[in-house]
Write a protein that holds these residues in place. Structure first.
Motif, PDB file in Angstrom:
ATOM      1  N   VAL A  68       0.851  -1.182   0.000  1.00 37.64           N
ATOM      2  CA  VAL A  68       0.000   0.000   0.000  1.00 37.64           C
ATOM      3  C   VAL A  68       0.891   1.238   0.000  1.00 37.64           C
ATOM      4  CG1 VAL A  68      -1.754   1.318   1.248  1.00 37.64           C
ATOM      5  CG2 VAL A  68      -1.889  -1.188   1.168  1.00 37.64           C
ATOM      6  N   LEU A  69       0.767   2.022  -1.054  1.00 34.49           N
ATOM      7  CA  LEU A  69       1.492   3.284  -1.175  1.00 34.49           C
ATOM      8  C   LEU A  69       0.677   4.373  -0.495  1.00 34.49           C
ATOM      9  CD1 LEU A  69       3.630   5.205  -2.410  1.00 34.49           C
ATOM     10  CD2 LEU A  69       2.182   5.297  -4.453  1.00 34.49           C
ATOM     11  N   VAL A  70       1.319   5.139   0.374  1.00 33.82           N
ATOM     12  CA  VAL A  70       0.685   6.283   1.026  1.00 33.82           C
ATOM     13  C   VAL A  70       1.422   7.524   0.539  1.00 33.82           C
ATOM     14  CG1 VAL A  70       0.039   7.360   3.214  1.00 33.82           C
ATOM     15  CG2 VAL A  70       0.168   4.851   3.043  1.00 33.82           C
ATOM     16  N   ASN A  71       0.662   8.495   0.001  1.00 34.88           N
ATOM     17  CA  ASN A  71       1.278   9.675  -0.604  1.00 34.88           C
ATOM     18  C   ASN A  71       0.462  10.912  -0.265  1.00 34.88           C
ATOM     19  OD1 ASN A  71       3.110  11.095  -2.151  1.00 34.88           O
ATOM     20  ND2 ASN A  71       2.622  10.074  -4.071  1.00 34.88           N
ATOM     21  N   ASP A  72       1.072  12.097  -0.471  1.00 31.50           N
ATOM     22  CA  ASP A  72       0.397  13.358  -0.168  1.00 31.50           C
ATOM     23  C   ASP A  72      -0.242  13.988  -1.404  1.00 31.50           C
ATOM     24  OD1 ASP A  72       2.674  14.173  -1.495  1.00 31.50           O
ATOM     25  OD2 ASP A  72       3.530  15.233   0.215  1.00 31.50           O
ATOM     26  N   HIS A  73      -0.200  13.287  -2.519  1.00 31.81           N
ATOM     27  CA  HIS A  73      -0.869  13.749  -3.741  1.00 31.81           C
ATOM     28  C   HIS A  73      -1.229  12.520  -4.577  1.00 31.81           C
ATOM     29  CE1 HIS A  73       3.370  13.373  -4.953  1.00 31.81           C
ATOM     30  NE2 HIS A  73       2.895  13.046  -6.139  1.00 31.81           N
ATOM     31  N   ASP A  74      -2.099  12.707  -5.546  1.00 34.62           N
ATOM     32  CA  ASP A  74      -2.507  11.603  -6.403  1.00 34.62           C
ATOM     33  C   ASP A  74      -1.292  11.084  -7.177  1.00 34.62           C
ATOM     34  OD1 ASP A  74      -3.705   9.820  -8.150  1.00 34.62           O
ATOM     35  OD2 ASP A  74      -5.229  11.222  -8.847  1.00 34.62           O
ATOM     36  N   PRO A  75      -0.937   9.809  -7.016  1.00 30.32           N
ATOM     37  CA  PRO A  75       0.251   9.288  -7.682  1.00 30.32           C
ATOM     38  C   PRO A  75       0.001   8.827  -9.120  1.00 30.32           C
ATOM     39  CG  PRO A  75      -0.645   7.625  -6.227  1.00 30.32           C
ATOM     40  CD  PRO A  75      -1.500   8.863  -6.059  1.00 30.32           C
ATOM     41  N   LYS A  76      -0.936   9.456  -9.799  1.00 30.57           N
ATOM     42  CA  LYS A  76      -1.290   9.054 -11.167  1.00 30.57           C
ATOM     43  C   LYS A  76      -0.081   8.999 -12.115  1.00 30.57           C
ATOM     44  CE  LYS A  76      -5.033   7.924 -13.403  1.00 30.57           C
ATOM     45  NZ  LYS A  76      -5.726   6.692 -13.038  1.00 30.57           N
ATOM     46  N   PRO A  77       0.870   9.955 -12.072  1.00 30.07           N
ATOM     47  CA  PRO A  77       2.037   9.831 -12.952  1.00 30.07           C
ATOM     48  C   PRO A  77       2.808   8.522 -12.726  1.00 30.07           C
ATOM     49  CG  PRO A  77       1.923  12.042 -12.072  1.00 30.07           C
ATOM     50  CD  PRO A  77       0.890  11.217 -11.334  1.00 30.07           C
ATOM     51  N   LEU A  78       2.835   8.061 -11.491  1.00 27.08           N
ATOM     52  CA  LEU A  78       3.480   6.792 -11.179  1.00 27.08           C
ATOM     53  C   LEU A  78       2.754   5.643 -11.879  1.00 27.08           C
ATOM     54  CD1 LEU A  78       5.596   5.236  -9.426  1.00 27.08           C
ATOM     55  CD2 LEU A  78       3.778   5.041  -7.727  1.00 27.08           C
ATOM     56  N   TYR A  79       1.427   5.716 -11.908  1.00 24.43           N
ATOM     57  CA  TYR A  79       0.639   4.692 -12.608  1.00 24.43           C
ATOM     58  C   TYR A  79       1.082   4.597 -14.071  1.00 24.43           C
ATOM     59  CZ  TYR A  79      -3.159   2.397 -15.036  1.00 24.43           C
ATOM     60  OH  TYR A  79      -3.876   1.560 -15.840  1.00 24.43           O
ATOM     61  N   TYR A  80       1.198   5.744 -14.726  1.00 18.00           N
ATOM     62  CA  TYR A  80       1.583   5.738 -16.135  1.00 18.00           C
ATOM     63  C   TYR A  80       2.996   5.195 -16.340  1.00 18.00           C
ATOM     64  CZ  TYR A  80      -2.658   8.412 -16.860  1.00 18.00           C
ATOM     65  OH  TYR A  80      -3.974   8.812 -16.893  1.00 18.00           O
ATOM     66  N   GLN A  81       3.890   5.501 -15.405  1.00 19.28           N
ATOM     67  CA  GLN A  81       5.252   4.980 -15.499  1.00 19.28           C
ATOM     68  C   GLN A  81       5.264   3.461 -15.300  1.00 19.28           C
ATOM     69  OE1 GLN A  81       8.110   7.066 -13.059  1.00 19.28           O
ATOM     70  NE2 GLN A  81       9.796   5.774 -13.735  1.00 19.28           N
ATOM     71  N   LEU A  82       4.501   2.984 -14.320  1.00 20.83           N
ATOM     72  CA  LEU A  82       4.407   1.538 -14.117  1.00 20.83           C
ATOM     73  C   LEU A  82       3.804   0.866 -15.348  1.00 20.83           C
ATOM     74  CD1 LEU A  82       3.164   0.993 -10.446  1.00 20.83           C
ATOM     75  CD2 LEU A  82       5.142  -0.096 -11.493  1.00 20.83           C
ATOM     76  N   ALA A  83       2.774   1.478 -15.915  1.00 23.02           N
ATOM     77  CA  ALA A  83       2.113   0.897 -17.087  1.00 23.02           C
ATOM     78  C   ALA A  83       3.068   0.818 -18.277  1.00 23.02           C
ATOM     79  CB  ALA A  83       0.876   1.711 -17.444  1.00 23.02           C
ATOM     80  N   ALA A  84       3.926   1.818 -18.418  1.00 23.74           N
ATOM     81  CA  ALA A  84       4.873   1.834 -19.525  1.00 23.74           C
ATOM     82  C   ALA A  84       5.953   0.760 -19.356  1.00 23.74           C
ATOM     83  CB  ALA A  84       5.515   3.216 -19.665  1.00 23.74           C
ATOM     84  N   GLU A  85       6.395   0.568 -18.116  1.00 26.59           N
ATOM     85  CA  GLU A  85       7.526  -0.325 -17.872  1.00 26.59           C
ATOM     86  C   GLU A  85       7.114  -1.738 -17.450  1.00 26.59           C
ATOM     87  OE1 GLU A  85      10.213   1.630 -15.141  1.00 26.59           O
ATOM     88  OE2 GLU A  85      10.177   3.479 -16.318  1.00 26.59           O
ATOM     89  N   ASN A  86       5.890  -1.896 -16.958  1.00 26.41           N
ATOM     90  CA  ASN A  86       5.451  -3.185 -16.413  1.00 26.41           C
ATOM     91  C   ASN A  86       4.025  -3.509 -16.869  1.00 26.41           C
ATOM     92  OD1 ASN A  86       7.170  -1.682 -14.039  1.00 26.41           O
ATOM     93  ND2 ASN A  86       7.730  -3.824 -14.261  1.00 26.41           N
ATOM     94  N   ALA A  87       3.724  -3.252 -18.125  1.00 22.10           N
ATOM     95  CA  ALA A  87       2.370  -3.454 -18.642  1.00 22.10           C
ATOM     96  C   ALA A  87       1.882  -4.876 -18.364  1.00 22.10           C
ATOM     97  CB  ALA A  87       2.333  -3.164 -20.137  1.00 22.10           C
ATOM     98  N   GLY A  88       0.677  -4.965 -17.804  1.00 19.35           N
ATOM     99  CA  GLY A  88       0.077  -6.267 -17.539  1.00 19.35           C
ATOM    100  C   GLY A  88       0.641  -7.005 -16.348  1.00 19.35           C
ATOM    101  N   GLU A  89       1.560  -6.389 -15.625  1.00 18.40           N
ATOM    102  CA  GLU A  89       2.218  -7.072 -14.502  1.00 18.40           C
ATOM    103  C   GLU A  89       1.766  -6.561 -13.136  1.00 18.40           C
ATOM    104  OE1 GLU A  89       6.479  -6.908 -14.889  1.00 18.40           O
ATOM    105  OE2 GLU A  89       6.405  -7.380 -17.018  1.00 18.40           O
ATOM    106  N   PHE A  90       0.908  -5.534 -13.120  1.00 16.29           N
ATOM    107  CA  PHE A  90       0.562  -4.951 -11.826  1.00 16.29           C
ATOM    108  C   PHE A  90      -0.929  -4.629 -11.738  1.00 16.29           C
ATOM    109  CE2 PHE A  90       1.051  -1.275 -14.472  1.00 16.29           C
ATOM    110  CZ  PHE A  90       0.229  -0.295 -13.934  1.00 16.29           C
ATOM    111  N   SER A  91      -1.404  -4.520 -10.496  1.00 20.27           N
ATOM    112  CA  SER A  91      -2.755  -4.033 -10.231  1.00 20.27           C
ATOM    113  C   SER A  91      -2.633  -2.703  -9.493  1.00 20.27           C
ATOM    114  CB  SER A  91      -3.544  -5.042  -9.386  1.00 20.27           C
ATOM    115  OG  SER A  91      -2.903  -5.266  -8.140  1.00 20.27           O
TER     116      SER A  91
END
Length: 80
Positions: free
Chosen positions: A36-59
């Motif tokens: 569980v990631l806890v952050n002080d802002h919406d980590p949406k840019p992180l989602y896009y980075q994960l999707a680019a580098e780990n497509a289909g490997e994460f929820s």
């Protein structure tokens, strides 16, 4: 006994190391586990980075969406 997800609270970390900490944590996950990631802002840019580098490997599941705290469960999916 169910496994409790690790909490990765990056709110107190300096911004330039946050993504590396998160990616290192993701890399250490076994299939079917998460954290569980806890952050002080919406980590949406992180989602896009994960999707680019780990497509289909994460929820990605929002558990809390601001306005002061965001909590996202990031899991490693089992290989198809």
């Amino acid at each position: 006994m169910p496994v409790t997800d690790r909490i990765v609270d990056v709110r107190t970390e300096i911004p330039r190391i946050r993504h590396q900490l998160i990616f290192d944590t993701f890399a250490s996950l076994d299939a079917g586990t998460g954290f569980v990631l806890v952050n002080d802002h919406d980590p949406k840019p992180l989602y896009y980075q994960l999707a680019a580098e780990n497509a289909g490997e994460f929820s990605w599941d929002y558990l809390e969406e601001g306005p002061e705290t965001w909590r996202v469960r990031i899991g490693r999916l089992a290989p198809a």
